[in-house]
Design an enzyme around this catalytic site. Structure first.
Site, PDB file in Angstrom:
ATOM      1  N   SER A  16       0.820  -1.222   0.000  1.00 35.14           N
ATOM      2  CA  SER A  16       0.000   0.000   0.000  1.00 35.14           C
ATOM      3  C   SER A  16       0.850   1.267   0.000  1.00 35.14           C
ATOM      4  O   SER A  16       1.996   1.265   0.464  1.00 35.14           O
ATOM      5  CB  SER A  16      -0.895   0.019   1.232  1.00 35.14           C
ATOM      6  OG  SER A  16      -1.608  -1.177   1.329  1.00 35.14           O
TER       7      SER A  16
HETATM    8  C1  LIG Z   1      -3.234  -3.660  -0.596  1.00 30.40           C
HETATM    9  S1  LIG Z   1      -2.859  -5.326  -0.345  1.00 30.40           S
HETATM   10  C2  LIG Z   1      -2.246  -5.373   1.325  1.00 30.40           C
HETATM   11  C3  LIG Z   1      -1.035  -4.538   1.578  1.00 30.40           C
HETATM   12  C4  LIG Z   1      -0.314  -4.823   2.849  1.00 30.40           C
HETATM   13  N1  LIG Z   1      -1.119  -4.632   4.043  1.00 30.40           N
HETATM   14  C5  LIG Z   1       0.989  -4.039   2.980  1.00 30.40           C
HETATM   15  O1  LIG Z   1       1.578  -4.125   4.049  1.00 30.40           O
HETATM   16  O2  LIG Z   1       1.432  -3.388   2.049  1.00 30.40           O
HETATM   17  C6  LIG Z   1      -4.462  -6.067  -0.161  1.00 30.40           C
HETATM   18  C7  LIG Z   1      -4.399  -7.543   0.133  1.00 30.40           C
HETATM   19  O3  LIG Z   1      -5.684  -7.935   0.610  1.00 30.40           O
HETATM   20  C8  LIG Z   1      -5.811  -9.312   0.314  1.00 30.40           C
HETATM   21  N2  LIG Z   1      -7.225  -9.712   0.449  1.00 30.40           N
HETATM   22  C9  LIG Z   1      -8.266  -9.383  -0.354  1.00 30.40           C
HETATM   23  N3  LIG Z   1      -9.397  -9.970   0.074  1.00 30.40           N
HETATM   24  C10 LIG Z   1      -9.081 -10.680   1.184  1.00 30.40           C
HETATM   25  C11 LIG Z   1      -9.836 -11.505   2.072  1.00 30.40           C
HETATM   26  N4  LIG Z   1     -11.146 -11.720   1.907  1.00 30.40           N
HETATM   27  N5  LIG Z   1      -9.186 -12.080   3.106  1.00 30.40           N
HETATM   28  C12 LIG Z   1      -7.860 -11.870   3.298  1.00 30.40           C
HETATM   29  N6  LIG Z   1      -7.103 -11.114   2.464  1.00 30.40           N
HETATM   30  C13 LIG Z   1      -7.696 -10.517   1.430  1.00 30.40           C
HETATM   31  C14 LIG Z   1      -5.281  -9.403  -1.108  1.00 30.40           C
HETATM   32  O4  LIG Z   1      -4.885 -10.724  -1.434  1.00 30.40           O
HETATM   33  C15 LIG Z   1      -4.119  -8.406  -1.073  1.00 30.40           C
HETATM   34  O5  LIG Z   1      -2.880  -9.061  -0.922  1.00 30.40           O
END
Ligand SMILES: C[S@@+](CC[C@H](N)C(=O)[O-])C[C@H]1O[C@@H](n2cnc3c(N)ncnc32)[C@H](O)[C@@H]1O
Length: 417
Positions: A77
């Site tokens: 992010s």
């Molecule tokens: C923007 S990224 C996370 C960035 C991270 N927190 C960082 O430190 O940079 C969003 C993540 O949410 C995960 N995601 C989406 N839907 C999800 C769900 N229902 N349960 C768990 N993870 C999920 C995606 O696989 C993706 O890797």
């Protein structure tokens, strides 16, 4: 570059990024909390963006990691979003030291910042639905020396460990609804920080648990990749001209026959007749408009436009990434760019179609009402889906699958700050 030179360059870039974040916060009237600033100055972001040039790892942008077709589904992010959301969490909980935190959406970077913030008496668990992401997070966290973060691969729509409760759940993917598991895994006055889409507009809300309800304490502008799995809800874009699109929420339908040539019809405009000083915060105006226009005739939609279409004069929206708009019986109206006179500005609406003048006029009436009410901010209440109408607080109601969302704007009393 030698390892020593690399690390001093990393430190220089990291400090420059944090200086920019502090300035960005100040420009928005926010304060970058010292402990969040300290964590950002400590964790080397490049260790979570392998393969990306060092200078790019310190740009104030998301590093996109995975795509499905044209849609990004995973990223590290953007630092400003992370910093603002950690600030929301720390403000709501009065600091994060000793707290037990669940992060939804892994990557490793935010989890290590959280690890720094909670200290040795707290804990961090991070969950991601995608095994590639959790695999990468485990490897990156180990390289960076954060070996006490628990990484889980599962769909966060459901509880991860029965009975386990967290002081803070921080969601780093864009949600459409609040599944019961997120509320139920919070301690009694625990906090959920979540980017939530309402009326097509996503904001990061810090919500405090109050029994079976959640009530917001702050909100920030944001954008995120969408939640996947059982809680996934599609966003669609339809083109109305070259480089101009309508963003539609799941289930929202617009009549395709009215879209062709919509913007080619003559334009009418209306102005609220207000005179606001530069730097007046307008962040809450769009949700005010959305919550009111949704209950009028026609569809409330969100307009997005590419720079080229704006430069060519095809549209002049208030914000290219998401402007409130309505579509009703072939008439399209949207919030326009500001009109400046003598270093003050007015709020306006542009419209095209048979009822253009009336539609633009209605839109600016709502803008004037928001200014007259003292530019109020919304408070979001999240209630279980079975809550009867009579138990809802006053406000605009939006029913989702698991919850009833109520957006309440309390007008400021005249004479109060
Ligand atoms: C923007 S990224 C996370 C960035 C991270 N927190 C960082 O430190 O940079 C969003 C993540 O949410 C995960 N995601 C989406 N839907 C999800 C769900 N229902 N349960 C768990 N993870 C999920 C995606 O696989 C993706 O890797």
């Amino acid at each position: 570059m030698s390892v020593g030179t690399m690390s001093s360059e990393s430190e220089r870039l990291r400090n420059a990024m944090v200086d920019r974040l502090a300035a960005d916060h100040a420009a928005k009237g926010l304060t970058l909390r010292p402990e969040v600033e300290g964590a950002l100055r400590t964790v080397p972001r490049e260790l979570y963006t392998p393969g990306v040039p060092l200078n790019e790892a310190y740009e104030n942008a998301a590093v996109l990691k995975k795509w499905r077709g044209e849609e990004a589904i995973s990223s590290v992010s953007a630092p400003f979003l992370i910093a603002e959301m950690l600030g929301q969490a720390a403000d709501a909980l009065g600091g994060l030291a000793g707290r037990h935190v669940l992060e939804i959406g892994s990557g490793g970077y935010n989890a290590s910042l959280l690890r720094e913030l909670v200290g040795s008496s707290g804990s961090v668990t991070t969950i991601d639905i995608d095994p590639q992401v959790t695999g990468r997070a485990v490897a990156c966290l180990a390289t960076a020396g954060y070996d006490d973060v628990t990484v889980v691969c599962a769909d966060a729509e459901h509880p991860i460990a029965p009975g386990r409760r967290y002081d803070l759940i921080i969601v780093t993917a864009g949600a459409w609804d609040i599944p019961p598991a997120w509320r139920d895994q919070l301690t009694d006055d625990g906090v959920l920080v979540v980017p939530l889409r309402m009326f097509g507009i996503t904001k990061s809300y810090a919500l405090r648990r109050r029994g079976d309800r959640l009530v917001s304490e702050s909100h920030r502008q944001c954008g995120f990749v969408s939640v996947q799995g059982d809680g996934a809800h599609e966003v669609r874009y339809v083109d109305i001209a070259e480089g101009v699109h309508l963003r539609l929420d799941e289930g929202q339908q617009v009549d395709p026959t009215v879209l062709d040539g919509l913007l080619a019809q003559p334009r009418e405009e209306a102005w609220a007749g207000v005179s606001l000083p530069p730097r007046t915060a307008l962040i809450d105006l769009n949700l005010w408009l959305a919550s009111r226009l949704t209950h009028e005739a026609g569809e409330f939609v969100v307009l997005t436009a590419q720079e080229t279409a704006i430069e060519a004069g095809v549209v002049a929206p208030s914000w290219q990434f998401g402007t409130p708009a309505t579509l009703h019986d072939g008439t399209f109206a949207y919030r326009s760019a500001l009109r400046w006179t003598d270093r003050r500005f007015d709020l306006g609406a542009y419209a095209h179609g048979p009822e253009a003048a009336a539609a633009a006029g209605r839109m600016v009436e709502h803008m004037r009402a928001w200014v007259d009410a003292g530019s109020p901010a919304p408070v979001l209440h999240v209630l279980p889906s079975h809550t009867p109408d009579g138990d809802l607080p006053d406000g605009a109601v939006l029913d989702k699958r698991h919850s009833r969302l109520v957006l309440a704007f309390t007008p400021h009393e005249k004479g109060t700050p």
